[in-house]
Write a protein that holds these residues in place. Structure first.
Motif, PDB file in Angstrom:
ATOM      1  N   SER A  32     115.750  54.152 -32.037  1.00 20.95           N
ATOM      2  CA  SER A  32     116.850  54.288 -33.109  1.00 20.95           C
ATOM      3  C   SER A  32     117.756  55.325 -32.405  1.00 20.95           C
ATOM      4  N   GLY A  34     120.600  58.314 -34.339  1.00 23.74           N
ATOM      5  CA  GLY A  34     121.308  58.650 -35.520  1.00 23.74           C
ATOM      6  C   GLY A  34     121.176  59.813 -35.581  1.00 23.74           C
ATOM      7  N   PRO A  35     121.372  60.600 -37.025  1.00 27.49           N
ATOM      8  CA  PRO A  35     121.386  59.688 -38.106  1.00 27.49           C
ATOM      9  C   PRO A  35     122.950  59.383 -38.453  1.00 27.49           C
ATOM     10  N   ARG A  49     119.729  62.109 -32.286  1.00 28.15           N
ATOM     11  CA  ARG A  49     118.268  61.954 -32.802  1.00 28.15           C
ATOM     12  C   ARG A  49     117.860  60.592 -33.046  1.00 28.15           C
ATOM     13  N   THR A  50     116.463  60.596 -32.807  1.00 25.37           N
ATOM     14  CA  THR A  50     115.730  59.262 -32.784  1.00 25.37           C
ATOM     15  C   THR A  50     114.307  59.276 -33.698  1.00 25.37           C
ATOM     16  N   PHE A  54     114.409  60.222 -37.692  1.00 26.30           N
ATOM     17  CA  PHE A  54     115.340  61.091 -37.090  1.00 26.30           C
ATOM     18  C   PHE A  54     115.041  62.361 -36.848  1.00 26.30           C
TER      19      PHE A  54
END
Length: 432
Positions: A32, A34-35, A49-50, A54
């Motif tokens: 992912s 993000g956030p 972030r991941t 996150f």
């Protein structure tokens, strides 16, 4: 290469993790980004972030991947609660599509540029309407009348139109503007392939465009290799899509220790027969590469990360079929109780065999011209990599055929299967 086909969900978190990925032949990760703007539109857009919460730094992960030749697929999603069309539901369409577009643009603009150089971005995850498997709404795509209680949930009538118009095409336009590729968001296995075809070919009455024309890589989840063929024939063989990915496979299927080695060997044989002219054309990503369940690829510890059976099976596959792959079309004659498929790895012929305990046979046609170059034959356990004793293997030549006899141990490595079978590689080594 076999390794071109193998990816995983999640990221390698250290140099030691990278080495374990290399040993297992993992060449891609997925995660992912993000956030975004979780609390309101006036927030600074954050895409550094991941992780599910996150809580991990994405930039260091992507730089490490780039330096180590590992591909990175970023998953674009979802809707912040303040912008959700279903109040508070992050898996629903955005009220303000521009906010979604700003998030997508921030991600692709940043990570398609150096030092990250990403070229593949996935839009959403498992967006679908009413599933062939029975659910009235998909797990990650909610509309009006959604309820956590499946019995109270009603179908999302505008599921396709809202997804195409508010999520997919707006994001795909941005991705292509940065000269990157669009990976569809992973069609769920419960969705039904006919239903998937309707989604791909759906033409928005507002945009007058099909989603299919804004997809570079068809993507599904948890399907068998044979199920991919209709998608290849319809959308990849002559376009418009560039390839077929599965960004989630495995999970509890890996409780069967034969699942992963059989899947990837079959996937390679399938790809070799379907114009595998780009190393990124076909890819499957395991869910998940680490954890505490014994069927994951690795156990994360403490004290130290170790391989589980499924992880060791990938090591054996990578080591056994380590060369440039090629198709093998010569006939195989199989003894009773034996199933097999074959491919070429460099100069070697590699057959994956599933067989019952006891002495078994395989006869290989069309090898007469290569007889003088055969140096040895090996029978290798697909889970441990152990080679059989010399007395448990014999080969001979009859009428241009190579006949191989091999002894399958009484303790087969698929004891939990019905019926119990042993999975192994029968390898005919050739001198270069």
């Amino acid at each position: 290469m076999m390794t071109d086909l193998i990816g995983t969900n999640g990221w390698a978190g250290s140099a030691a993790d990278i080495e374990m990925w290399r040993a297992m032949g993992i060449s891609w990760g997925r995660g992912s980004v993000g956030p975004g703007q979780p609390d309101g539109p006036s927030e600074t857009m954050r895409v550094d972030r991941t992780g599910v919460a996150f809580d991990s730094d994405l930039q260091s992960v992507l730089v490490r991947n780039e330096r180590n030749g590992i591909g990175s697929l970023l998953l674009l999603g979802y809707t912040p609660r303040w912008n959700a069309s279903v109040p508070g539901d992050t898996n629903s369409a955005p009220v303000d599509v521009d906010a979604w577009k700003q998030y997508v643009d921030a991600v692709v603009r940043k990570y398609s540029a150096p030092p990250y150089n990403l070229r593949y971005f996935q839009i959403w995850n498992e967006a679908a309407g009413k599933l062939s498997g029975g659910l009235p709404q998909a797990t990650f795509w909610h509309g009006p009348d959604f309820s956590q209680d499946e019995k109270r949930s009603k179908p999302y009538e505008r599921a396709m139109q809202d997804y195409v118009e508010r999520i997919h095409i707006p994001a795909a336009r941005i991705i292509r503007r940065y000269h990157a590729y669009v990976v569809y968001g992973g069609w769920p296995d419960q969705g039904g392939l006919e239903n998937f075809q309707r989604w791909l070919e759906y033409r928005s009455p507002v945009l007058n465009e099909r989603m299919l024309d804004w997809v570079d890589y068809i993507d599904t989840h948890y399907l068998a290799v044979a199920d991919l063929d209709s998608l290849y024939q319809q959308y990849v063989k002559d376009g418009p899509a560039r390839g077929i990915w599965q960004t989630e496979i495995g999970d509890e299927y890996m409780k069967d220790p034969h699942y992963l080695p059989r899947y990837f060997f079959e996937f390679a044989v399938w790809a070799l027969a379907r114009n595998w002219d780009d190393p990124n054309k076909y890819l499957s990503m395991i869910y998940h590469w680490d954890g505490y369940e014994p069927f994951r690829l690795t156990h994360r510890g403490p004290p130290a990360r170790t391989y589980n059976v499924s992880g060791r099976s990938l090591i054996v596959l990578r080591e056994t079929a380590s060369g440039r792959l090629g198709g093998f079309s010569k006939p195989l004659q199989l003894g009773t109780g034996v199933a097999a498929s074959a491919l070429l790895s460099g100069d070697d012929l590699v057959m994956q065999v599933s067989a019952s305990a006891g002495w078994q046979t395989v006869a290989i046609g069309g090898l007469g011209a290569a007889r003088s170059r055969v140096t040895r034959v090996e029978f290798i356990d697909a889970l441990t990599g152990n080679a059989s004793a010399p007395d448990d293997l014999a080969s001979s030549w009859e009428n241009g055929q190579m006949k191989v006899r091999f002894k399958v141990p009484d303790q087969v490595n698929g004891a939990g299967n019905n019926p119990p079978k042993h999975l192994a590689y029968l390898v005919v080594r050739h001198a270069a």
